[in-house]
Design a protein around this motif. Structure first.
Motif, PDB file in Angstrom:
ATOM      1  N   ALA A  46       0.821  -1.209   0.000  1.00  0.00           N
ATOM      2  CA  ALA A  46       0.000   0.000   0.000  1.00  0.00           C
ATOM      3  C   ALA A  46       0.856   1.261   0.000  1.00  0.00           C
ATOM      4  CB  ALA A  46      -0.934  -0.004   1.215  1.00  0.00           C
ATOM      5  N   VAL A  47       1.864   1.294   0.859  1.00  0.00           N
ATOM      6  CA  VAL A  47       2.718   2.487   0.947  1.00  0.00           C
ATOM      7  C   VAL A  47       3.528   2.660  -0.328  1.00  0.00           C
ATOM      8  CG1 VAL A  47       4.636   3.550   2.184  1.00  0.00           C
ATOM      9  CG2 VAL A  47       2.807   2.428   3.454  1.00  0.00           C
ATOM     10  N   PHE A  48       4.021   1.560  -0.898  1.00  0.00           N
ATOM     11  CA  PHE A  48       4.783   1.648  -2.144  1.00  0.00           C
ATOM     12  C   PHE A  48       3.912   2.203  -3.264  1.00  0.00           C
ATOM     13  CE2 PHE A  48       6.170  -0.252  -6.202  1.00  0.00           C
ATOM     14  CZ  PHE A  48       7.463   0.240  -6.260  1.00  0.00           C
ATOM     15  N   LEU A  49       2.694   1.697  -3.390  1.00  0.00           N
ATOM     16  CA  LEU A  49       1.788   2.182  -4.429  1.00  0.00           C
ATOM     17  C   LEU A  49       1.437   3.650  -4.209  1.00  0.00           C
ATOM     18  CD1 LEU A  49       0.010   1.742  -6.893  1.00  0.00           C
ATOM     19  CD2 LEU A  49      -1.793   0.889  -5.373  1.00  0.00           C
ATOM     20  N   ALA A  50       1.155   4.022  -2.958  1.00  0.00           N
ATOM     21  CA  ALA A  50       0.826   5.410  -2.652  1.00  0.00           C
ATOM     22  C   ALA A  50       1.978   6.339  -3.007  1.00  0.00           C
ATOM     23  CB  ALA A  50       0.474   5.549  -1.166  1.00  0.00           C
ATOM     24  N   LYS A  94     -13.030  13.527  12.619  1.00  0.00           N
ATOM     25  CA  LYS A  94     -13.898  12.733  11.771  1.00  0.00           C
ATOM     26  C   LYS A  94     -13.073  12.145  10.637  1.00  0.00           C
ATOM     27  CE  LYS A  94     -16.844  15.949  10.692  1.00  0.00           C
ATOM     28  NZ  LYS A  94     -18.041  16.600  10.103  1.00  0.00           N
ATOM     29  N   VAL A  95     -13.525  11.001  10.099  1.00  0.00           N
ATOM     30  CA  VAL A  95     -12.901  10.454   8.895  1.00  0.00           C
ATOM     31  C   VAL A  95     -13.174  11.415   7.766  1.00  0.00           C
ATOM     32  CG1 VAL A  95     -12.903   8.567   7.227  1.00  0.00           C
ATOM     33  CG2 VAL A  95     -13.149   8.073   9.659  1.00  0.00           C
ATOM     34  N   SER A  96     -12.136  11.886   7.122  1.00  0.00           N
ATOM     35  CA  SER A  96     -12.314  12.907   6.093  1.00  0.00           C
ATOM     36  C   SER A  96     -13.094  12.363   4.909  1.00  0.00           C
ATOM     37  CB  SER A  96     -10.959  13.422   5.615  1.00  0.00           C
ATOM     38  OG  SER A  96     -11.135  14.334   4.564  1.00  0.00           O
ATOM     39  N   ARG A  97     -14.155  13.076   4.548  1.00  0.00           N
ATOM     40  CA  ARG A  97     -14.952  12.673   3.395  1.00  0.00           C
ATOM     41  C   ARG A  97     -14.202  12.896   2.093  1.00  0.00           C
ATOM     42  NH1 ARG A  97     -19.725  16.302   5.527  1.00  0.00           N
ATOM     43  NH2 ARG A  97     -17.866  17.268   6.380  1.00  0.00           N
ATOM     44  N   GLU A  98     -13.106  13.670   2.145  1.00  0.00           N
ATOM     45  CA  GLU A  98     -12.251  13.864   0.973  1.00  0.00           C
ATOM     46  C   GLU A  98     -11.516  12.578   0.635  1.00  0.00           C
ATOM     47  OE1 GLU A  98      -8.041  14.293  -0.321  1.00  0.00           O
ATOM     48  OE2 GLU A  98      -8.752  13.949   1.709  1.00  0.00           O
ATOM     49  N   SER A  99     -11.227  11.769   1.635  1.00  0.00           N
ATOM     50  CA  SER A  99     -10.447  10.562   1.426  1.00  0.00           C
ATOM     51  C   SER A  99     -11.319   9.317   1.322  1.00  0.00           C
ATOM     52  CB  SER A  99      -9.438  10.390   2.569  1.00  0.00           C
ATOM     53  OG  SER A  99      -8.492  11.420   2.559  1.00  0.00           O
ATOM     54  N   ILE A 100     -12.100   9.041   2.367  1.00  0.00           N
ATOM     55  CA  ILE A 100     -12.844   7.783   2.413  1.00  0.00           C
ATOM     56  C   ILE A 100     -14.015   7.931   3.375  1.00  0.00           C
ATOM     57  CG2 ILE A 100     -11.328   6.897   4.224  1.00  0.00           C
ATOM     58  CD1 ILE A 100     -11.723   4.118   3.048  1.00  0.00           C
ATOM     59  N   THR A 101     -15.121   7.276   3.055  1.00  0.00           N
ATOM     60  CA  THR A 101     -16.293   7.337   3.913  1.00  0.00           C
ATOM     61  C   THR A 101     -16.352   6.112   4.813  1.00  0.00           C
ATOM     62  OG1 THR A 101     -17.719   6.165   2.344  1.00  0.00           O
ATOM     63  CG2 THR A 101     -17.539   8.562   2.087  1.00  0.00           C
ATOM     64  N   GLU A 102     -17.165   6.212   5.861  1.00  0.00           N
ATOM     65  CA  GLU A 102     -17.336   5.078   6.774  1.00  0.00           C
ATOM     66  C   GLU A 102     -17.896   3.867   6.031  1.00  0.00           C
ATOM     67  OE1 GLU A 102     -16.346   4.857   9.723  1.00  0.00           O
ATOM     68  OE2 GLU A 102     -16.101   6.879  10.523  1.00  0.00           O
ATOM     69  N   ASN A 103     -18.833   4.089   5.100  1.00  0.00           N
ATOM     70  CA  ASN A 103     -19.415   2.982   4.334  1.00  0.00           C
ATOM     71  C   ASN A 103     -18.366   2.267   3.505  1.00  0.00           C
ATOM     72  OD1 ASN A 103     -22.001   3.400   5.291  1.00  0.00           O
ATOM     73  ND2 ASN A 103     -22.604   4.738   3.608  1.00  0.00           N
ATOM     74  N   ILE A 105     -15.192   2.038   4.193  1.00  0.00           N
ATOM     75  CA  ILE A 105     -14.372   1.256   5.115  1.00  0.00           C
ATOM     76  C   ILE A 105     -15.048  -0.071   5.434  1.00  0.00           C
ATOM     77  CG2 ILE A 105     -13.425   1.164   7.454  1.00  0.00           C
ATOM     78  CD1 ILE A 105     -13.016   4.172   7.319  1.00  0.00           C
ATOM     79  N   SER A 106     -16.342  -0.017   5.732  1.00  0.00           N
ATOM     80  CA  SER A 106     -17.094  -1.239   6.069  1.00  0.00           C
ATOM     81  C   SER A 106     -17.141  -2.206   4.894  1.00  0.00           C
ATOM     82  CB  SER A 106     -18.522  -0.864   6.492  1.00  0.00           C
ATOM     83  OG  SER A 106     -18.513  -0.038   7.629  1.00  0.00           O
ATOM     84  N   GLU A 107     -17.374  -1.669   3.682  1.00  0.00           N
ATOM     85  CA  GLU A 107     -17.488  -2.522   2.511  1.00  0.00           C
ATOM     86  C   GLU A 107     -16.163  -3.134   2.094  1.00  0.00           C
ATOM     87  OE1 GLU A 107     -19.230   0.037  -0.369  1.00  0.00           O
ATOM     88  OE2 GLU A 107     -21.193   0.099   0.621  1.00  0.00           O
ATOM     89  N   SER A 108     -15.052  -2.562   2.591  1.00  0.00           N
ATOM     90  CA  SER A 108     -13.722  -3.050   2.205  1.00  0.00           C
ATOM     91  C   SER A 108     -13.235  -4.189   3.080  1.00  0.00           C
ATOM     92  CB  SER A 108     -12.708  -1.899   2.268  1.00  0.00           C
ATOM     93  OG  SER A 108     -13.075  -0.858   1.396  1.00  0.00           O
ATOM     94  N   PHE A 117      -7.264  -0.072  -2.781  1.00  0.00           N
ATOM     95  CA  PHE A 117      -8.378   0.765  -2.325  1.00  0.00           C
ATOM     96  C   PHE A 117      -8.998   0.106  -1.096  1.00  0.00           C
ATOM     97  CE2 PHE A 117     -12.804   1.876  -1.965  1.00  0.00           C
ATOM     98  CZ  PHE A 117     -12.790   3.253  -2.147  1.00  0.00           C
ATOM     99  N   PRO A 118      -9.088   0.795   0.016  1.00  0.00           N
ATOM    100  CA  PRO A 118      -8.935   2.250   0.155  1.00  0.00           C
ATOM    101  C   PRO A 118      -7.622   2.730   0.781  1.00  0.00           C
ATOM    102  CG  PRO A 118     -10.110   1.393   2.030  1.00  0.00           C
ATOM    103  CD  PRO A 118      -9.752   0.198   1.197  1.00  0.00           C
TER     104      PRO A 118
END
Length: 213
Positions: A46-50, A94-103, A105-108, A117-118
């Motif tokens: 993940a860090v390498f790809l980022a 709060k989890v930034s909506r610019e990056s990722i939503t709570e939903n 995270i749950s779906e992942s 992703f994510p």
């Protein structure tokens, strides 16, 4: 701005928007069912790809702006507004909506490619991080300073890798409360960075228009 000051400014700017400490909670929740070995392999990927994504936009960002006819100061203003929005989310923990939503995270939770992703995108290299590296590159006036932006990216993600590899230990010692405190502090710094982006961008646009007339 001399090279050392520019390196410090670039490193702080990129580190604050990537903010790996606040990403530890999300990373742990997504890898809670994994062994230490599986978690570490995922962190490295993940860090390498980022890091590759950030370097890609740092190198090609100017060409993209030219392609769409966008001035770097226009992106600086728009990016500053975006970063301020992210900073507000961080200051309210709060989890930034610019990056990722709570939903998201749950779906992942049950997916095998969460390192892409994510985590890599958009948790580590969201729109805010991409905008920041493009603006920093567009602000340089020498090859040395461009190299310093690249160095800042590499240092940031090297630190990010260490934090993710030791994420469970860090969380054990700092705790959730410590994470919240750190996130709020980073949010304050990010808000100041956002204000600098906006004011500098507006001043440069105003100066350019005044010179044109």
């Amino acid at each position: 701005m001399d090279d050392l000051a520019f390196l410090t400014y670039s490193l702080i700017s990129i580190f604050v928007i990537v903010n790996p400490i606040s990403g530890v909670v999300t990373f742990i929740s997504l890898t809670s069912r994994m062994t230490f070995e599986e978690k570490n392999i995922l962190a490295k990927r993940a860090v390498f790809l980022a890091c590759i994504i950030a370097l890609f936009f740092a190198i090609t960002g100017k060409m993209m702006l030219d392609l769409f006819g966008i001035d770097v100061d226009s992106l600086r203003i728009a990016g500053g507004i975006l970063l301020f929005h992210v900073a507000l989310d961080m200051m309210f923990a709060k989890v930034s909506r610019e990056s990722i939503t709570e939903n998201e995270i749950s779906e992942s939770q049950d997916r095998s490619d969460i390192w892409i992703f994510p985590i890599a995108l958009p948790l580590l290299t969201g729109p805010g991080a991409i905008t920041t590296v493009i603006v920093l590159m567009g602000s340089t006036d020498s090859m040395v300073q461009r190299s310093l932006v690249v160095l800042s990216i590499l240092i940031t993600f090297a630190v990010c890798l260490v934090i993710f590899l030791f994420s469970r230990r860090i969380y054990k010692y700092i705790g959730y409360t410590g994470m919240l405190v750190f996130t709020r502090i980073m949010g304050l710094f990010l808000a100041a960075l956002a204000a600098d982006f906006v004011t500098t961008g507006i001043w440069n646009v105003y100066t350019a228009l005044s010179s044109a007339t």
